[in-house]
Design a protein around this motif. Structure first.
Motif, short mmCIF file in Angstrom:
data_model
loop_
_atom_site.label_atom_id
_atom_site.label_comp_id
_atom_site.label_asym_id
_atom_site.label_seq_id
_atom_site.Cartn_x
_atom_site.Cartn_y
_atom_site.Cartn_z
N ARG A 1 0.85 -1.19 0.00
CA ARG A 1 0.00 0.00 0.00
C ARG A 1 0.88 1.23 0.00
O ARG A 1 1.96 1.24 0.56
N ASN A 2 0.37 2.27 -0.61
CA ASN A 2 1.07 3.53 -0.65
C ASN A 2 0.39 4.46 0.34
O ASN A 2 -0.77 4.84 0.15
N PHE A 3 1.08 4.80 1.43
CA PHE A 3 0.54 5.69 2.45
C PHE A 3 1.30 7.02 2.42
O PHE A 3 2.49 7.06 2.12
N ARG A 4 0.59 8.08 2.75
CA ARG A 4 1.21 9.40 2.86
C ARG A 4 1.73 9.54 4.29
O ARG A 4 0.99 9.37 5.25
N GLU B 1 9.00 17.66 7.80
CA GLU B 1 7.60 18.10 7.90
C GLU B 1 6.85 18.07 6.58
O GLU B 1 5.72 18.52 6.50
N LYS B 2 7.47 17.56 5.52
CA LYS B 2 6.79 17.40 4.25
C LYS B 2 6.12 16.04 4.21
O LYS B 2 6.57 15.09 4.84
N LYS B 3 5.04 15.95 3.43
CA LYS B 3 4.32 14.69 3.29
C LYS B 3 4.79 13.98 2.03
O LYS B 3 4.90 14.59 0.97
#
Length: 144
Positions: A66-69, A75-77
């Protein structure tokens, strides 16, 4: 489970490995970097084993990745690939990791606890809904 999931902290018995483990959709998820830390191997070795698992047809990529943010230290997503317990166990067997066995036991226990808690919550919600329905029926009868 909600879309955000939860974070559990895994720490090995020696206390020298500590990993934030994502719990979502009734399984645990780790990145390749986390698996490398867990198994005491480099990321390239983990990546090779994952590729072999898919190439050999042991697991289907669409069901275990799975690709999660995530929010990084800057502090960047960032979108990051996470791998579920099935592939973590498969990689653990391939690298012959005692630490992988300890993690599997820990993860299985956490998942059982989570499942039991969710079942209890669902039962309480059903009971509350039933009470509300009974109260609605009483109110309707009083109005007649």
């Amino acid at each position: 489970m909600d879309k955000k999931g939860e974070i559990l902290i895994y720490q090995n018995s020696s206390g020298n490995i500590k990993i934030d483990v994502h719990l979502q959709d009734e399984t645990v998820w780790l990145t390749q970097d986390q698996m490398a830390l867990l198994f005491g191997k480099n990321k390239r070795t983990i990546s090779e084993h994952i590729l072999n698992i898919f190439n050999e047809g042991e697991l289907n990529k669409t069901s275990v990745v799975r690709n999660f943010r995530i929010t990084a230290s800057d502090e960047k997503k960032y979108k990051t690939n996470f791998y579920n317990l099935d592939i973590i166990i498969s990689v653990g067997y391939r690298v012959k990791s005692q630490q992988g066995t300890q993690f599997r036991i820990w993860a299985t226990q956490r998942l059982r606890e989570y499942k039991k808690l969710k079942e209890e919550q669902n039962q309480l919600q059903k009971e509350q809904s039933l009470k509300e329905i009974e109260a609605d029926i009483k109110n309707l009868k009083k109005k007649k």
